[in-house]
Design an enzyme around this catalytic site. Structure first.
Site, short mmCIF file in Angstrom:
data_model
loop_
_atom_site.label_atom_id
_atom_site.label_comp_id
_atom_site.label_asym_id
_atom_site.label_seq_id
_atom_site.Cartn_x
_atom_site.Cartn_y
_atom_site.Cartn_z
CE LYS A 83 44.50 41.18 43.45
NZ LYS A 83 43.73 40.82 42.24
NE ARG A 128 49.22 36.16 40.17
CZ ARG A 128 49.53 37.42 40.51
NH1 ARG A 128 48.77 38.08 41.38
NH2 ARG A 128 50.58 38.01 39.98
#
Length: 283
Positions: free
Chosen positions: A229, A263
């Site tokens: 991210k 995840r």
């Protein structure tokens, strides 16, 4: 009494019982042309099959199929197109790997229904039911585990909705409201996701991660999604493709703070983190 109040250690995935006593990995498979990490985009059936095979071989417990990019500022996708993408991927994977456990990453109840009918065993909703009033009742009817994520706004507007007086308190309060409604609707297995990057800037993401163990107050399993991210690559001045090392560091911290599902884009590396953490706990 203590056993009754403890966090659930299993998920019932349409009759398949998945243990969370040891953390597990969810591999990201985006059936989109515009997800933020180019290495996670797969639209051709052969490539979908190959990536699923690799992730399963590397130790993924779940494969998370998404047909709508939820990166900040993502373009709209029609429900029909989202259904086409996710059903194609589910059909492709289950023909090759009938025992694969597939999660559908969607905030639309209609897509969730079609995906579960095609063979998905979990719904992963980035909006926590806020973007589709029928989501909770649909998931309860489908009787599958539900990932309830914290978000404000939509993928198009969430970047401007990160004003908090007290980040942790407000995230907990907003999650509590959604958990209550999900329970009222009849959803049995709920997994919480703090929503890193969703209505939170980079500094807020780190602040939330530093305190994320506080979410254990819900006594629900925590799913943590930090993989590649922007809180990693923008801060370091690199690209998403170069953010694996930072992802591994954050996944390690997440496990220390109670994460039960990671995840990720990179399954093998995440499984190695879980294994090493287990060895450390036994030392």
């Amino acid at each position: 009494m203590q056993a009754l109040l403890s966090t659930p250690s299993t998920l019932n995935c349409r009759g398949q019982i998945v243990s969370l006593k040891k953390p597990v990995v969810m591999g990201i498979l985006n059936i989109t042309p515009d997800s933020f990490h180019a290495g996670s985009r797969f639209e051709d059936p052969d490539r979908i099959r190959q990536q699923a095979q690799q992730m399963l071989a590397e130790g993924a417990t779940f494969l998370d199929i998404g047909g709508y990019s939820t990166r900040p500022g993502a373009a709209e996708v029609s429900e029909a197109e989202e259904v086409r993408r996710v059903v194609l991927a589910i059909d492709t994977i289950l023909k090759a790997f009938p025992k694969a456990l597939i999660s559908v990453d969607t905030f639309r109840s209609g897509v969730a229904r079609r995906a579960v009918e095609a063979g998905a065993v979990m719904v992963n909703d980035v909006s926590g039911g806020l973007l589709d009033q029928a989501m909770f009742t649909t998931v309860a009817e489908l009787n599958v585990p539900y990932v309830l994520m914290h978000m404000r706004g939509t993928p198009q507007t969430m970047g401007s909705m990160n004003q908090y007086q007290n980040l942790l308190t407000e995230v907990i309060d907003e999650l509590a409201q959604r958990v209550h409604l999900a329970r009222q609707a009849g959803i049995k297995d709920i997994i919480l996701d703090p929503g890193f990057g969703f209505a939170k800037n980079a500094d807020q993401n780190y602040q939330l991660l530093a305190q994320v163990e506080a979410l254990q107050i819900f006594q629900l399993p925590l799913l943590i999604g930090l993989s590649r991210k922007s809180m990693i690559w923008k801060k370091l001045g690199i690209s998403p493709a170069e953010a694996l090392n930072g992802t591994t560091v954050l996944n390690t911290i997440a496990l220390q703070k109670g994460a039960k599902i990671l995840r990720v884009h990179d399954v093998r590396e995440a499984c190695e983190v879980i294994q090493i953490m287990e060895w450390m706990q036994k030392a």
